[in-house]
Design a protein around this motif. Structure first.
Motif, PDB file in Angstrom:
ATOM      1  N   ILE A   4       0.823  -1.202   0.000  1.00 64.83           N
ATOM      2  CA  ILE A   4       0.000   0.000   0.000  1.00 64.83           C
ATOM      3  C   ILE A   4       0.861   1.257   0.000  1.00 64.83           C
ATOM      4  O   ILE A   4       0.477   2.300  -0.553  1.00 64.83           O
ATOM      5  CB  ILE A   4      -0.973  -0.014   1.206  1.00 64.83           C
ATOM      6  CG1 ILE A   4      -2.044   1.070   1.044  1.00 64.83           C
ATOM      7  CG2 ILE A   4      -0.218   0.113   2.516  1.00 64.83           C
ATOM      8  CD1 ILE A   4      -3.154   0.967   2.080  1.00 64.83           C
ATOM      9  N   VAL A   7       1.734   2.091  -3.554  1.00 64.89           N
ATOM     10  CA  VAL A   7       0.604   2.736  -4.226  1.00 64.89           C
ATOM     11  C   VAL A   7       0.523   4.204  -3.837  1.00 64.89           C
ATOM     12  O   VAL A   7       0.319   5.086  -4.687  1.00 64.89           O
ATOM     13  CB  VAL A   7      -0.720   2.013  -3.883  1.00 64.89           C
ATOM     14  CG1 VAL A   7      -1.917   2.779  -4.452  1.00 64.89           C
ATOM     15  CG2 VAL A   7      -0.696   0.594  -4.413  1.00 64.89           C
ATOM     16  N   VAL A  18      -4.979   6.212   0.514  1.00 72.47           N
ATOM     17  CA  VAL A  18      -5.146   4.966  -0.236  1.00 72.47           C
ATOM     18  C   VAL A  18      -6.082   4.019   0.516  1.00 72.47           C
ATOM     19  O   VAL A  18      -6.957   3.381  -0.069  1.00 72.47           O
ATOM     20  CB  VAL A  18      -3.789   4.285  -0.493  1.00 72.47           C
ATOM     21  CG1 VAL A  18      -4.000   2.934  -1.181  1.00 72.47           C
ATOM     22  CG2 VAL A  18      -2.897   5.171  -1.330  1.00 72.47           C
ATOM     23  N   LEU A  22      -9.546   2.284  -0.767  1.00 77.12           N
ATOM     24  CA  LEU A  22      -9.728   0.832  -0.790  1.00 77.12           C
ATOM     25  C   LEU A  22     -10.943   0.389   0.015  1.00 77.12           C
ATOM     26  O   LEU A  22     -11.665  -0.520  -0.380  1.00 77.12           O
ATOM     27  CB  LEU A  22      -8.481   0.131  -0.247  1.00 77.12           C
ATOM     28  CG  LEU A  22      -7.234   0.165  -1.131  1.00 77.12           C
ATOM     29  CD1 LEU A  22      -6.045  -0.390  -0.369  1.00 77.12           C
ATOM     30  CD2 LEU A  22      -7.460  -0.616  -2.415  1.00 77.12           C
ATOM     31  N   VAL A  36      -5.390   7.410  -7.281  1.00 76.05           N
ATOM     32  CA  VAL A  36      -5.139   6.186  -6.518  1.00 76.05           C
ATOM     33  C   VAL A  36      -5.508   4.954  -7.339  1.00 76.05           C
ATOM     34  O   VAL A  36      -4.757   3.977  -7.391  1.00 76.05           O
ATOM     35  CB  VAL A  36      -5.923   6.214  -5.190  1.00 76.05           C
ATOM     36  CG1 VAL A  36      -5.823   4.851  -4.486  1.00 76.05           C
ATOM     37  CG2 VAL A  36      -5.400   7.311  -4.284  1.00 76.05           C
ATOM     38  N   MET A  37      -6.657   5.000  -7.999  1.00 78.92           N
ATOM     39  CA  MET A  37      -7.094   3.855  -8.800  1.00 78.92           C
ATOM     40  C   MET A  37      -6.142   3.606  -9.963  1.00 78.92           C
ATOM     41  O   MET A  37      -5.863   2.450 -10.316  1.00 78.92           O
ATOM     42  CB  MET A  37      -8.511   4.078  -9.318  1.00 78.92           C
ATOM     43  CG  MET A  37      -9.572   4.138  -8.216  1.00 78.92           C
ATOM     44  SD  MET A  37      -9.548   2.718  -7.089  1.00 78.92           S
ATOM     45  CE  MET A  37     -10.005   1.405  -8.225  1.00 78.92           C
ATOM     46  N   ILE A  40      -3.106   1.891  -8.501  1.00 76.61           N
ATOM     47  CA  ILE A  40      -3.427   0.490  -8.195  1.00 76.61           C
ATOM     48  C   ILE A  40      -3.376  -0.349  -9.458  1.00 76.61           C
ATOM     49  O   ILE A  40      -2.802  -1.447  -9.479  1.00 76.61           O
ATOM     50  CB  ILE A  40      -4.817   0.397  -7.527  1.00 76.61           C
ATOM     51  CG1 ILE A  40      -4.762   0.965  -6.113  1.00 76.61           C
ATOM     52  CG2 ILE A  40      -5.311  -1.058  -7.508  1.00 76.61           C
ATOM     53  CD1 ILE A  40      -6.126   1.098  -5.459  1.00 76.61           C
ATOM     54  N   SER A  41      -3.953   0.188 -10.532  1.00 77.23           N
ATOM     55  CA  SER A  41      -3.973  -0.541 -11.798  1.00 77.23           C
ATOM     56  C   SER A  41      -2.570  -0.681 -12.371  1.00 77.23           C
ATOM     57  O   SER A  41      -2.178  -1.764 -12.835  1.00 77.23           O
ATOM     58  CB  SER A  41      -4.884   0.174 -12.793  1.00 77.23           C
ATOM     59  OG  SER A  41      -4.878  -0.476 -14.042  1.00 77.23           O
ATOM     60  N   ASN A  44      -0.601  -3.074 -10.351  1.00 76.62           N
ATOM     61  CA  ASN A  44      -1.276  -4.357 -10.179  1.00 76.62           C
ATOM     62  C   ASN A  44      -1.342  -4.740  -8.706  1.00 76.62           C
ATOM     63  O   ASN A  44      -1.077  -5.874  -8.307  1.00 76.62           O
ATOM     64  CB  ASN A  44      -0.569  -5.460 -10.982  1.00 76.62           C
ATOM     65  CG  ASN A  44      -1.429  -6.706 -11.135  1.00 76.62           C
ATOM     66  OD1 ASN A  44      -2.657  -6.615 -11.118  1.00 76.62           O
ATOM     67  ND2 ASN A  44      -0.794  -7.851 -11.269  1.00 76.62           N
ATOM     68  N   TYR A  45      -1.733  -3.772  -7.902  1.00 76.46           N
ATOM     69  CA  TYR A  45      -1.784  -3.977  -6.449  1.00 76.46           C
ATOM     70  C   TYR A  45      -3.011  -4.787  -6.065  1.00 76.46           C
ATOM     71  O   TYR A  45      -4.124  -4.532  -6.542  1.00 76.46           O
ATOM     72  CB  TYR A  45      -1.824  -2.624  -5.731  1.00 76.46           C
ATOM     73  CG  TYR A  45      -2.043  -2.738  -4.237  1.00 76.46           C
ATOM     74  CD1 TYR A  45      -1.086  -3.353  -3.420  1.00 76.46           C
ATOM     75  CD2 TYR A  45      -3.203  -2.238  -3.647  1.00 76.46           C
ATOM     76  CE1 TYR A  45      -1.280  -3.453  -2.052  1.00 76.46           C
ATOM     77  CE2 TYR A  45      -3.406  -2.338  -2.283  1.00 76.46           C
ATOM     78  CZ  TYR A  45      -2.444  -2.953  -1.491  1.00 76.46           C
ATOM     79  OH  TYR A  45      -2.638  -3.052  -0.137  1.00 76.46           O
ATOM     80  N   SER A  46      -2.810  -5.767  -5.198  1.00 76.64           N
ATOM     81  CA  SER A  46      -3.903  -6.605  -4.714  1.00 76.64           C
ATOM     82  C   SER A  46      -3.928  -6.529  -3.198  1.00 76.64           C
ATOM     83  O   SER A  46      -3.034  -7.058  -2.531  1.00 76.64           O
ATOM     84  CB  SER A  46      -3.699  -8.052  -5.161  1.00 76.64           C
ATOM     85  OG  SER A  46      -4.718  -8.855  -4.635  1.00 76.64           O
ATOM     86  N   PRO A  47      -4.943  -5.863  -2.609  1.00 79.46           N
ATOM     87  CA  PRO A  47      -4.988  -5.746  -1.152  1.00 79.46           C
ATOM     88  C   PRO A  47      -5.217  -7.092  -0.492  1.00 79.46           C
ATOM     89  O   PRO A  47      -5.793  -8.000  -1.086  1.00 79.46           O
ATOM     90  CB  PRO A  47      -6.175  -4.817  -0.907  1.00 79.46           C
ATOM     91  CG  PRO A  47      -7.024  -4.955  -2.112  1.00 79.46           C
ATOM     92  CD  PRO A  47      -6.090  -5.212  -3.260  1.00 79.46           C
TER      93      PRO A  47
END
Length: 331
Positions: A4, A7, A18, A22, A36-37, A40-41, A44-47
């Motif tokens: 995070i 990001v 962030v 989320l 922020v979006m 993330i894209s 390729n962030y995956s919480p």
């Protein structure tokens, strides 16, 4: 592994901002949210869904329990579930029970410990009380029960179609392979085939089996031709068994379909790749998975449900192991 903090740095905002994006918690300006979006894209962030569910006291996780992931039929079901769940913003935790009650119970506990909001199960113990402690929605898939919502194919009609296919194509000494007694869909197929064979002018015998595994299928095929060497038509309990019977018949020098006709069940991808390609009963596995996910998500969202038992149709797929099949030829 992207965090995070990465990001936040990419978007030029704080970690708290962030987090608000989320979790959809607190005010974030439209321009900032877009940044922020985009970050993330890009990254390729995956919480971490489990951590986020604990923080928010809610989850986007669904538990999926299958009986045997090595059976090619079940990954098709799983893919249907996954695609529909992902479309609705949910993710899956997968369990493989190996048809063992203890392992199934352990997976149920694992699902609950990871805060899943619903469970889809394709195992065979729904009527044994194993799911009674659950306080979250449960949907059965490829299984039926009066106690829980379910999505399944018309197994009895599938059995009828398989038997009709052999009777109409001239088989006179048919062996009906009865699947494992503890698997309800297998018994429905068996009963459907019995209805047709009992009313037809054919001799038929029954070979009972207790497993769908690859190793067991080879043994069933060998037993079939040892006990019933003059069989000229076989209704297999599934495609795995059907392909094993096909191989054994060819090994014994029998011509397919001139000497022996074979009908499988499921229409797994391998059935069209067998030689000759296997005639079979197609279950809409992928569609079953999607419908099960749709039903579960409606239950999770507490939406109105008009139908809790969803039955999907089956179809006979006429290939080269039945006479008159597509590109029919002798082997």
């Amino acid at each position: 592994m992207v965090t995070i903090k990465d990001v936040a740095k990419e978007a030029g905002v704080s970690v708290a901002t962030v987090s608000r994006v989320l979790n959809d918690n607190g005010y974030v300006g439209a321009d900032t949210r877009e940044k922020v979006m985009e970050a993330i894209s890009k990254l390729n962030y995956s919480p971490n869904e489990v951590a986020r569910s604990l923080y928010k006291r809610e989850s986007r996780l669904i538990g999926l329990l299958l009986p045997d992931i090595t059976n090619p039929f079940f990954p098709q079901l799983a893919r249907g579930v996954e695609d529909e769940a992902a479309r609705e913003g949910f993710r899956l935790l997968l369990g493989n029970s190996d048809e063992k009650a203890k392992k199934e119970q352990e997976y149920i506990q694992t699902f609950l410990q990871n805060n899943v909001v619903g469970v889809i199960s394709a195992t065979n113990r729904a009527d044994d009380g194993i799911y009674e402690p659950l306080s979250i929605p449960l949907v059965l898939m490829d299984r039926t029960s009066g106690a829980y919502p379910s999505v399944y194919a018309d197994g009895r009609e599938g059995g009828r179609l398989a038997a009709k296919a052999l009777v109409e194509r001239g088989a006179k000494k048919i062996t009906l392979i009865k699947g494992p007694a503890h698997v309800k869909p297998a018994m429905e197929r068996f009963q459907g085939a019995l209805e047709v064979l009992g009313a037809a002018e054919v001799d038929f015998s029954v070979l009972s089996t207790d497993s769908y595994t690859f190793d067991a299928a080879k043994g069933w095929a060998e037993e079939l031709f040892r006990v019933h060497p003059d069989t000229d038509g076989v209704i297999a309990s599934n495609d795995i068994v059907g392909i094993a019977i096909l191989h054994e018949a060819l090994r014994l020098g029998k011509r397919i379909p001139a000497d022996v006709q074979v009908v499988g069940y499921d229409d797994i991808p391998q059935s069209s790749l067998a030689y000759p390609p296997l005639s079979t009963i197609r279950q809409p596995a992928y569609d079953m998975g999607r419908e099960a996910a749709k039903l579960l998500i409606r239950l999770i969202k507490k939406q109105s449900i008009t139908e809790t038992a969803v039955e999907l149709p089956v179809a006979f797929i006429d290939r080269q192991t039945t006479r008159g099949g597509t590109h029919d030829e002798e082997s």
